[in-house]
Design a protein around this motif. Structure first.
Motif, PDB file in Angstrom:
ATOM      1  N   VAL A 193     -20.162  13.593  60.504  1.00 32.64           N
ATOM      2  CA  VAL A 193     -21.016  12.407  60.380  1.00 32.64           C
ATOM      3  C   VAL A 193     -20.489  11.318  61.310  1.00 32.64           C
ATOM      4  O   VAL A 193     -19.275  11.142  61.466  1.00 32.64           O
ATOM      5  CB  VAL A 193     -21.077  11.878  58.921  1.00 32.64           C
ATOM      6  CG1 VAL A 193     -21.956  12.740  58.056  1.00 32.64           C
ATOM      7  CG2 VAL A 193     -19.701  11.761  58.304  1.00 32.64           C
ATOM      8  N   SER A 205     -10.252  17.819  62.292  1.00 29.74           N
ATOM      9  CA  SER A 205     -10.545  17.377  60.918  1.00 29.74           C
ATOM     10  C   SER A 205      -9.890  16.016  60.740  1.00 29.74           C
ATOM     11  O   SER A 205      -8.667  15.904  60.745  1.00 29.74           O
ATOM     12  CB  SER A 205      -9.994  18.380  59.908  1.00 29.74           C
ATOM     13  OG  SER A 205     -10.711  19.589  59.989  1.00 29.74           O
ATOM     14  N   SER A 262     -16.430  10.992  60.591  1.00 30.63           N
ATOM     15  CA  SER A 262     -15.635  11.865  59.713  1.00 30.63           C
ATOM     16  C   SER A 262     -15.963  13.298  60.102  1.00 30.63           C
ATOM     17  O   SER A 262     -17.123  13.620  60.356  1.00 30.63           O
ATOM     18  CB  SER A 262     -15.984  11.657  58.235  1.00 30.63           C
ATOM     19  OG  SER A 262     -15.748  10.321  57.850  1.00 30.63           O
ATOM     20  N   SER A 263     -14.949  14.112  60.146  1.00 28.19           N
ATOM     21  CA  SER A 263     -15.171  15.491  60.591  1.00 28.19           C
ATOM     22  C   SER A 263     -14.258  16.436  59.825  1.00 28.19           C
ATOM     23  O   SER A 263     -13.073  16.170  59.651  1.00 28.19           O
ATOM     24  CB  SER A 263     -14.877  15.578  62.097  1.00 28.19           C
ATOM     25  OG  SER A 263     -14.746  16.919  62.523  1.00 28.19           O
ATOM     26  N   ALA A 264     -14.845  17.521  59.344  1.00 26.30           N
ATOM     27  CA  ALA A 264     -14.056  18.604  58.747  1.00 26.30           C
ATOM     28  C   ALA A 264     -14.477  19.901  59.411  1.00 26.30           C
ATOM     29  O   ALA A 264     -15.649  20.263  59.361  1.00 26.30           O
ATOM     30  CB  ALA A 264     -14.277  18.678  57.240  1.00 26.30           C
ATOM     31  N   ILE A 265     -13.533  20.549  60.057  1.00 29.02           N
ATOM     32  CA  ILE A 265     -13.832  21.828  60.700  1.00 29.02           C
ATOM     33  C   ILE A 265     -12.977  22.911  60.055  1.00 29.02           C
ATOM     34  O   ILE A 265     -11.953  22.615  59.418  1.00 29.02           O
ATOM     35  CB  ILE A 265     -13.553  21.786  62.220  1.00 29.02           C
ATOM     36  CG1 ILE A 265     -12.085  21.421  62.509  1.00 29.02           C
ATOM     37  CG2 ILE A 265     -14.475  20.824  62.922  1.00 29.02           C
ATOM     38  CD1 ILE A 265     -11.720  21.477  63.978  1.00 29.02           C
ATOM     39  N   ARG A 266     -13.408  24.138  60.203  1.00 31.72           N
ATOM     40  CA  ARG A 266     -12.632  25.260  59.660  1.00 31.72           C
ATOM     41  C   ARG A 266     -11.416  25.502  60.547  1.00 31.72           C
ATOM     42  O   ARG A 266     -11.449  25.201  61.752  1.00 31.72           O
ATOM     43  CB  ARG A 266     -13.499  26.521  59.589  1.00 31.72           C
ATOM     44  CG  ARG A 266     -14.590  26.391  58.547  1.00 31.72           C
ATOM     45  CD  ARG A 266     -15.242  27.703  58.199  1.00 31.72           C
ATOM     46  NE  ARG A 266     -16.143  27.513  57.074  1.00 31.72           N
ATOM     47  CZ  ARG A 266     -15.772  27.616  55.802  1.00 31.72           C
ATOM     48  NH1 ARG A 266     -14.537  27.925  55.502  1.00 31.72           N
ATOM     49  NH2 ARG A 266     -16.641  27.418  54.827  1.00 31.72           N
ATOM     50  N   ARG A 284     -10.372  26.028  41.796  1.00 31.20           N
ATOM     51  CA  ARG A 284     -10.919  26.327  43.122  1.00 31.20           C
ATOM     52  C   ARG A 284     -11.937  25.259  43.518  1.00 31.20           C
ATOM     53  O   ARG A 284     -12.689  24.784  42.675  1.00 31.20           O
ATOM     54  CB  ARG A 284     -11.608  27.689  43.049  1.00 31.20           C
ATOM     55  CG  ARG A 284     -12.093  28.162  44.404  1.00 31.20           C
ATOM     56  CD  ARG A 284     -13.040  29.316  44.330  1.00 31.20           C
ATOM     57  NE  ARG A 284     -12.928  30.156  43.161  1.00 31.20           N
ATOM     58  CZ  ARG A 284     -13.305  31.415  43.139  1.00 31.20           C
ATOM     59  NH1 ARG A 284     -13.727  31.978  44.217  1.00 31.20           N
ATOM     60  NH2 ARG A 284     -13.251  32.118  42.033  1.00 31.20           N
ATOM     61  N   PHE A 285     -11.925  24.891  44.768  1.00 33.80           N
ATOM     62  CA  PHE A 285     -12.977  24.010  45.272  1.00 33.80           C
ATOM     63  C   PHE A 285     -13.193  24.310  46.756  1.00 33.80           C
ATOM     64  O   PHE A 285     -12.334  24.898  47.416  1.00 33.80           O
ATOM     65  CB  PHE A 285     -12.644  22.524  45.051  1.00 33.80           C
ATOM     66  CG  PHE A 285     -11.443  22.041  45.792  1.00 33.80           C
ATOM     67  CD1 PHE A 285     -10.176  22.203  45.263  1.00 33.80           C
ATOM     68  CD2 PHE A 285     -11.567  21.422  47.025  1.00 33.80           C
ATOM     69  CE1 PHE A 285      -9.059  21.766  45.949  1.00 33.80           C
ATOM     70  CE2 PHE A 285     -10.454  20.972  47.714  1.00 33.80           C
ATOM     71  CZ  PHE A 285      -9.189  21.144  47.170  1.00 33.80           C
ATOM     72  N   THR A 286     -14.356  23.911  47.227  1.00 42.28           N
ATOM     73  CA  THR A 286     -14.715  24.195  48.616  1.00 42.28           C
ATOM     74  C   THR A 286     -15.004  22.896  49.342  1.00 42.28           C
ATOM     75  O   THR A 286     -15.749  22.055  48.848  1.00 42.28           O
ATOM     76  CB  THR A 286     -15.971  25.097  48.673  1.00 42.28           C
ATOM     77  OG1 THR A 286     -15.648  26.328  48.012  1.00 42.28           O
ATOM     78  CG2 THR A 286     -16.378  25.378  50.097  1.00 42.28           C
ATOM     79  N   VAL A 287     -14.399  22.755  50.485  1.00 46.03           N
ATOM     80  CA  VAL A 287     -14.729  21.627  51.363  1.00 46.03           C
ATOM     81  C   VAL A 287     -15.666  22.164  52.441  1.00 46.03           C
ATOM     82  O   VAL A 287     -15.283  23.063  53.203  1.00 46.03           O
ATOM     83  CB  VAL A 287     -13.455  21.026  51.998  1.00 46.03           C
ATOM     84  CG1 VAL A 287     -13.832  19.941  53.002  1.00 46.03           C
ATOM     85  CG2 VAL A 287     -12.537  20.459  50.926  1.00 46.03           C
ATOM     86  N   PRO A 288     -16.891  21.648  52.487  1.00 46.52           N
ATOM     87  CA  PRO A 288     -17.833  22.134  53.507  1.00 46.52           C
ATOM     88  C   PRO A 288     -17.493  21.566  54.882  1.00 46.52           C
ATOM     89  O   PRO A 288     -16.703  20.625  54.989  1.00 46.52           O
ATOM     90  CB  PRO A 288     -19.172  21.592  53.004  1.00 46.52           C
ATOM     91  CG  PRO A 288     -18.815  20.333  52.296  1.00 46.52           C
ATOM     92  CD  PRO A 288     -17.461  20.564  51.674  1.00 46.52           C
ATOM     93  N   GLU A 289     -18.108  22.118  55.894  1.00 48.35           N
ATOM     94  CA  GLU A 289     -17.966  21.519  57.227  1.00 48.35           C
ATOM     95  C   GLU A 289     -18.692  20.173  57.210  1.00 48.35           C
ATOM     96  O   GLU A 289     -19.804  20.065  56.691  1.00 48.35           O
ATOM     97  CB  GLU A 289     -18.546  22.432  58.292  1.00 48.35           C
ATOM     98  CG  GLU A 289     -17.700  23.679  58.493  1.00 48.35           C
ATOM     99  CD  GLU A 289     -17.974  24.355  59.814  1.00 48.35           C
ATOM    100  OE1 GLU A 289     -18.100  23.647  60.830  1.00 48.35           O
ATOM    101  OE2 GLU A 289     -18.067  25.583  59.825  1.00 48.35           O
ATOM    102  N   ILE A 290     -18.041  19.182  57.742  1.00 50.55           N
ATOM    103  CA  ILE A 290     -18.596  17.814  57.708  1.00 50.55           C
ATOM    104  C   ILE A 290     -18.583  17.252  59.123  1.00 50.55           C
ATOM    105  O   ILE A 290     -17.595  17.418  59.851  1.00 50.55           O
ATOM    106  CB  ILE A 290     -17.757  16.922  56.771  1.00 50.55           C
ATOM    107  CG1 ILE A 290     -17.898  17.380  55.315  1.00 50.55           C
ATOM    108  CG2 ILE A 290     -18.150  15.449  56.904  1.00 50.55           C
ATOM    109  CD1 ILE A 290     -16.892  16.753  54.366  1.00 50.55           C
TER     110      ILE A 290
END
Lengths: 186, 176
Positions: A41, A144, A80-84, A33-39
């Motif tokens: 920048v 993302s 760089s962007s990570a959204i849910r 298991r791993f978690t990618v946080p919201e990013i």
């Protein structure tokens, strides 16, 4: 004889049920298991770059002053962007954070389309946008994604100045102002 | 009357044989896998230092897990010390993205609890992708303790978005 046959059938059935258990002895689960946080920048490349303009009188008597861009180097915005999943897409806003734009002059920023280097889901340019002290979106629809890090990656930023009211232009020497970029949720 | 008695006796023998076989089967199931440790990954692997960058393409687990092949059956330990076995691996996704892969590798040999020098482990020393279908991982002989294994994530990207990603990797031991 019938009972004997019945027993043989029963025995075979029992062994057939047992056989798969016999070959597969035991199993264990390992949780991965791993978690990618919201990013979110954003950065401008090259770093600490100044864009310079000069406004000078025209050679022709009575003609409008000439706006000249002195800087040759181009500016690039990387992000760089990570959204849910199912979250709103993001935008990049720009604003004048320090200094004043001289009266009679309008300052514009236009982001180009994203270069193909980065991933899918990069944002879209909102065209030529006049800058003020209030944040104004210049790129929207950022999902993302990543643009790549460095010059010639992401969106090129084109700065321009227009004289909007010649009568308000004063010979005021150097005017310095700073543009701040922020990536935010829509 | 004698024929009937012989048949009856034969039936009893068959039943007795069956019971013995079932008993053997049950006894044979005593070989088991034990797994110690957890697959954990450095959270820093999922952060971005430079705007515009993506995650590193692959991330190794920061911890090592240990697999032990053991038997809790004294008869099996004494009379079948060189039993051959193989381990297969598959995964059951909980929340996963098909573009991401889990890879597994055996990074050491472990040791024989019984100090039996003929006990050993083979294969599994190159990373292999774990899929939903069970596939061969490594094999060995006898009871081996603390065989180290590691995981690697590949194909991870910021493009998959923020969220929790989880899968269960199933290690299954079979008679070989």
């Amino acid at each position: 004889m019938k009972r004997f046959r019945k027993n043989i059938v029963l025995t075979t059935f029992v062994l057939m049920q047992a056989f798969p258990v016999f070959s597969q002895l035991n199993d264990k689960a390992v949780n991965v298991r791993f978690t990618v946080p919201e990013i979110a920048v954003v950065d401008i490349e090259p770093a600490l770059n100044n864009v310079e303009f000069a406004i000078s009188a025209s050679d022709q008597p009575g003609a409008e002053p000439v706006v000249e861009k002195l800087s040759e180097e181009s500016l690039w915005i990387n992000y760089s962007s990570a959204i849910r999943p199912n979250s709103n897409k993001r935008k990049i806003v720009a604003q004048i954070s320090e200094g004043e734009i001289p009266a009679g002059i309008a300052f514009f920023i236009e982001a180009s389309a994203a270069t193909p280097f980065g991933s899918a889901n990069q944002g879209n340019s909102l065209g030529k946008v006049q800058m003020t002290k209030d944040p104004r979106p210049i790129i929207s629809g950022i999902g993302s994604c990543y643009t790549g890090d460095g010059v010639n990656m992401g969106h090129e930023l084109k700065y321009s100045i227009e004289i909007t009211d010649f009568s308000k232009i004063e010979s005021a020497g150097d005017q310095v102002f700073t543009v701040m970029y922020t990536i935010s949720d829509n | 009357m004698k024929v009937y008695k012989t048949k009856f006796l034969l039936e009893k023998l068959v039943f007795a044989g069956c019971l013995l076989l079932i008993g053997f089967v049950v006894k044979a199931q005593e070989l088991e896998l034990q797994v110690e440790g957890m697959a954990t990954f450095d959270a820093a692997s999922f952060s971005i230092e430079n705007a515009g960058a993506d995650f590193n393409a692959s991330v190794e687990s920061e911890s090592t897990l240990f697999v032990t092949v053991d038997s809790n059956d004294a008869w099996d330990k004494t009379n079948n010390p060189n039993r051959k076995w193989k381990v297969e691996v598959r995964k059951e996704d909980v929340s996963w993205d098909d573009a991401m892969q889990v890879e597994i590798v055996r990074s050491g040999n472990g040791y024989s609890k019984e100090n039996n020098k003929s006990n050993h482990v083979n294969d599994g020393q190159n990373y292999q992708v774990v899929s939903a279908n069970s596939s061969y991982f490594f094999r060995g002989k006898g009871l081996i303790s603390e065989i180290p294994i590691q995981f690697r994530l590949s194909g991870i990207s910021i493009v998959h978005g923020a969220g929790d990603f989880e899968t269960n990797v199933m290690l299954t031991i079979y008679d070989d």
